[in-house]
Write a protein that holds these residues in place. Structure first.
Motif, mmCIF file in Angstrom:
data_model
loop_
_atom_site.group_PDB
_atom_site.id
_atom_site.type_symbol
_atom_site.label_atom_id
_atom_site.label_comp_id
_atom_site.label_asym_id
_atom_site.label_seq_id
_atom_site.Cartn_x
_atom_site.Cartn_y
_atom_site.Cartn_z
ATOM 1 N N MET A 1 85.139 -81.064 9.498
ATOM 2 C CA MET A 1 84.660 -80.368 8.313
ATOM 3 C C MET A 1 83.872 -81.349 7.449
ATOM 4 S SD MET A 1 86.848 -78.407 5.381
ATOM 5 C CE MET A 1 87.639 -79.940 4.872
ATOM 6 N N ILE A 2 82.560 -81.149 7.338
ATOM 7 C CA ILE A 2 81.716 -81.978 6.492
ATOM 8 C C ILE A 2 81.936 -81.568 5.034
ATOM 9 C CG2 ILE A 2 79.349 -82.624 5.948
ATOM 10 C CD1 ILE A 2 80.261 -83.680 8.615
ATOM 11 N N PRO A 3 82.129 -82.527 4.114
ATOM 12 C CA PRO A 3 82.404 -82.168 2.721
ATOM 13 C C PRO A 3 81.183 -81.561 2.048
ATOM 14 C CG PRO A 3 82.081 -84.529 2.921
ATOM 15 C CD PRO A 3 82.114 -83.981 4.315
ATOM 16 N N PRO A 4 81.375 -80.734 1.022
ATOM 17 C CA PRO A 4 80.241 -80.196 0.270
ATOM 18 C C PRO A 4 79.587 -81.271 -0.571
ATOM 19 C CG PRO A 4 82.308 -79.561 -0.765
ATOM 20 C CD PRO A 4 82.672 -80.234 0.535
ATOM 21 N N ILE A 5 78.382 -81.023 -1.013
ATOM 22 C CA ILE A 5 77.624 -82.004 -1.789
ATOM 23 C C ILE A 5 78.383 -82.425 -3.045
ATOM 24 C CG2 ILE A 5 76.336 -80.161 -2.939
ATOM 25 C CD1 ILE A 5 75.069 -83.730 -2.128
ATOM 26 N N GLN A 6 79.155 -81.514 -3.641
ATOM 27 C CA GLN A 6 79.880 -81.834 -4.870
ATOM 28 C C GLN A 6 80.847 -83.007 -4.675
ATOM 29 O OE1 GLN A 6 79.481 -78.760 -3.684
ATOM 30 N NE2 GLN A 6 78.134 -77.857 -5.247
ATOM 31 N N ASP A 7 81.363 -83.160 -3.451
ATOM 32 C CA ASP A 7 82.317 -84.237 -3.193
ATOM 33 C C ASP A 7 81.653 -85.607 -3.094
ATOM 34 O OD1 ASP A 7 84.296 -82.381 -3.189
ATOM 35 O OD2 ASP A 7 84.718 -82.450 -1.048
ATOM 36 N N LEU A 8 80.328 -85.637 -3.109
ATOM 37 C CA LEU A 8 79.612 -86.908 -3.025
ATOM 38 C C LEU A 8 78.981 -87.303 -4.361
ATOM 39 C CD1 LEU A 8 79.618 -85.806 0.060
ATOM 40 C CD2 LEU A 8 77.792 -87.467 0.384
ATOM 41 N N LEU A 9 79.102 -86.473 -5.381
ATOM 42 C CA LEU A 9 78.416 -86.721 -6.652
ATOM 43 C C LEU A 9 79.315 -87.428 -7.662
ATOM 44 C CD1 LEU A 9 76.534 -83.318 -7.144
ATOM 45 C CD2 LEU A 9 75.733 -85.419 -6.015
ATOM 46 N N ILE A 10 78.687 -88.299 -8.454
ATOM 47 C CA ILE A 10 79.369 -88.980 -9.540
ATOM 48 C C ILE A 10 78.327 -89.293 -10.612
ATOM 49 C CG2 ILE A 10 79.043 -91.286 -8.540
ATOM 50 C CD1 ILE A 10 81.853 -91.974 -9.652
ATOM 51 N N THR A 11 78.724 -89.263 -11.863
ATOM 52 C CA THR A 11 77.776 -89.541 -12.952
ATOM 53 C C THR A 11 77.672 -91.048 -13.199
ATOM 54 O OG1 THR A 11 79.505 -89.258 -14.599
ATOM 55 C CG2 THR A 11 78.211 -87.327 -14.035
ATOM 56 N N GLU A 12 76.510 -91.460 -13.677
ATOM 57 C CA GLU A 12 76.239 -92.891 -13.847
ATOM 58 C C GLU A 12 77.100 -93.536 -14.925
ATOM 59 O OE1 GLU A 12 72.260 -93.647 -15.137
ATOM 60 O OE2 GLU A 12 72.214 -91.891 -16.463
ATOM 61 N N SER A 13 77.702 -92.736 -15.777
ATOM 62 C CA SER A 13 78.561 -93.288 -16.830
ATOM 63 C C SER A 13 79.944 -93.685 -16.307
ATOM 64 C CB SER A 13 78.735 -92.260 -17.960
ATOM 65 O OG SER A 13 79.327 -91.072 -17.457
ATOM 66 N N GLU A 14 80.229 -93.289 -15.077
ATOM 67 C CA GLU A 14 81.538 -93.604 -14.488
ATOM 68 C C GLU A 14 81.586 -95.064 -14.049
ATOM 69 O OE1 GLU A 14 84.154 -91.775 -14.305
ATOM 70 O OE2 GLU A 14 83.537 -89.688 -14.473
ATOM 71 N N SER A 15 82.798 -95.513 -13.659
ATOM 72 C CA SER A 15 83.017 -96.905 -13.253
ATOM 73 C C SER A 15 83.020 -97.040 -11.738
ATOM 74 C CB SER A 15 84.360 -97.392 -13.793
ATOM 75 O OG SER A 15 85.422 -96.664 -13.165
ATOM 76 N N GLY A 418 82.218 -85.237 10.948
ATOM 77 C CA GLY A 418 81.727 -84.566 12.151
ATOM 78 C C GLY A 418 82.308 -85.123 13.430
ATOM 79 N N ILE A 419 83.470 -85.767 13.353
ATOM 80 C CA ILE A 419 84.085 -86.402 14.515
ATOM 81 C C ILE A 419 85.454 -85.765 14.759
ATOM 82 C CG2 ILE A 419 84.996 -88.567 15.430
ATOM 83 C CD1 ILE A 419 82.963 -89.943 13.440
ATOM 84 N N GLU A 420 85.636 -85.202 15.949
ATOM 85 C CA GLU A 420 86.922 -84.606 16.287
ATOM 86 C C GLU A 420 87.849 -85.678 16.844
ATOM 87 O OE1 GLU A 420 88.916 -81.059 19.020
ATOM 88 O OE2 GLU A 420 86.835 -81.652 19.345
#
Length: 486
Positions: A1-15, A418-420
């Motif tokens: 199961m490939i994660p959705p794009i939301q799981d790869l996003l982070i804001t620049e103000s984060e650490s 993508g790896i079983e």
């Protein structure tokens, strides 16, 4: 199961700390940095994080100090062939943005193609032989390909008698009843094996006796099996697990001492050797499975090798409804319909014509994994000793307890790439149907079953896909170790 794009996003103000958590969750080894308006402004990989620490940055450093500002991004409507041209060893993830430069998806090589655990290689005469069966109307259990398949298997093992059957489970059952094993008899079986091994003993009317495995080779423990012998014991069933041969010398000595049959379950170890001798040639009988995920396949199918003519001839009759070989429709025994079709055998014969090539590819696959994973401290590679050649039906590793992630989590994260991957078998002794056949403790089986997983292992696995698998393992385990130490 490939994660959705939301799981790869982070804001620049984060650490950096928050970025590590995002990377760990998505298992992709990367996160995409956006500003307050959700516009893409940077990329950060697990490698970037390590380099930042070497440069004196720390977990609380802001992302804008460590992220990549020069990166590759493409519009979401970019044709796939153009995306493929951009992906390479250095650029493994490409954010896909809309007209406002907001990430809405991403591309990676693992997303374009899922790497399965196994798939057959049907690149020889399989189609020609099956077509011949259909053209000549020889499609059931009579036909030249059944005999041809039996002969090529017997010749390969230098064994006098081979009998093709409908699957690997009935091969075991037929082997046991051909030896006269039934009610009142006990058969010793390892705790770590596929359920077909123990099921066949029960089907024969005998009583299974479950024993632990050895910690160093994951196969039946000769000391445990000798301790389990009683006056009712009739046979030992060594299972050459995942392609690695059992320690046959002490097993054979024990069998000789106590006058026991050795029934080799060789479903997973076609072509493997012990002291230069092929597995499947040590016991009185040996059985094979040719299910679609095996090293050699017939779709479904099995086979029994026999050393003694009397055992073979009994099995021939029992396989064919217990019907006399000289008097049509006369039944001497209550038998079974365990026959292999000519269609299945045609595939098997074509497969065995290329067995040397197939085994060579298997060994090459395993060698690549061994070389590329040997320095990962958190995993234990498959058993490998000078006296045995492992043909690696499934290339199986153990995840060490101090890895910082459990086995099932690792499998899930590989799937996100993508790896079983698959867990190893459950111990027999923990499953309800078999608990009454187990006494004592099984620490070695428990450990391997809890920590073991198999990686994609088909013979034509491309080196670039193997590299992607190794890279994914490194990324997942590397991030986890980093978090553990900070």
């Amino acid at each position: 199961m490939i994660p959705p794009i939301q799981d790869l996003l982070i804001t620049e103000s984060e650490s950096v700390r928050a970025a590590i958590q995002v990377i760990d969750k998505n298992a992709q080894g990367v996160c995409f940095v956006v500003n307050a308006k959700k516009i893409l402004v940077g990329i950060l990989t697990d490698g970037d994080v390590r380099r930042a620490f070497l440069q004196g940055k720390h977990l609380d450093s802001p992302l804008h100090e460590v992220m990549q500002r020069a990166f590759t991004a493409l519009h979401v409507d970019t044709p796939q062939d153009e995306i493929l041209r951009k992906l390479n060893d250095k650029i493994r993830h490409i954010p896909l943005v809309d007209d406002e430069n907001i990430p809405v998806d991403f591309a990676c090589t693992r997303k374009l193609r899922r790497i399965p655990i196994m798939e057959p290689l049907l690149a020889g005469n399989e189609l020609n032989y099956v077509t011949d069966c259909i053209k000549t109307n020889w499609i059931s259990s009579q036909g030249k390909y059944v005999k041809g398949f039996e002969k090529i298997m017997a010749d390969f093992h230098d064994c006098p008698y081979a009998l093709a059957v409908s699957n690997g489970t009935v091969a075991l059952h037929l082997a046991l009843i051909a030896l006269g094993i039934g009610p009142g008899d006990e058969v010793i079986v390892p705790d770590l094996t596929f359920a077909a091994s123990i099921n066949s003993i029960v089907h024969a009317g005998a009583t299974p006796v479950i024993v632990d495995i050895k910690s160093n080779d994951w196969n039946i423990d000769p000391l445990a099996l000798e301790a389990a012998i009683t006056p009712k014991t009739k046979a030992i069933m060594p299972v050459h697990l995942y392609g690695y041969a059992c320690d046959m010398e002490p097993i054979l000595a024990i069998a000789k001492k106590h006058q026991l049959y050795v029934v080799e379950d060789n479903a997973e170890a076609l072509g493997s050797t012990y002291n230069g001798q092929l597995t499947g040639t040590f016991g009185e009988v040996a059985t094979y499975s040719f299910f679609g995920n095996k090293t050699v396949t017939t779709g479904e199918g099995g086979l029994v090798l026999f050393k003694e003519k009397a055992h073979y001839e009994k099995a021939v009759i029992m396989r064919d409804h217990g019907m006399s070989r000289t008097k049509k429709y006369w039944h001497d025994f209550i038998g079974y319909n365990y026959r292999m079709t000519n269609l299945q055998a045609a595939i098997g014969l074509a497969q065995m014509e290329r067995i040397d090539e197939i085994l060579k590819m298997k060994l090459s696959m395993a060698a690549f994994y061994n070389e590329n994973l040997k320095d990962i401290d958190s995993i234990e590679l498959p058993p490998e000793t000078k006296d045995r050649v492992n043909t690696h039906w499934l290339y199986t590793i153990l995840l060490k307890e101090d890895a910082g992630i459990d086995r099932d989590q690792l499998i899930q994260k590989l799937l996100q790439n993508g790896i079983e991957a698959r867990p190893v078998f459950f111990p027999l002794h923990v499953m309800p149907p078999y608990q009454s056949f187990a006494n004592g403790s099984f620490p070695n089986t428990n450990r391997v079953s809890k920590q073991g997983l198999s990686l994609p292992s088909f013979v034509h696995l491309k080196k670039e896909d193997q590299q992607a698998i190794c890279d994914a393992l490194r990324s997942i385990l590397g991030v986890q170790r980093l978090m553990e130490t900070k």
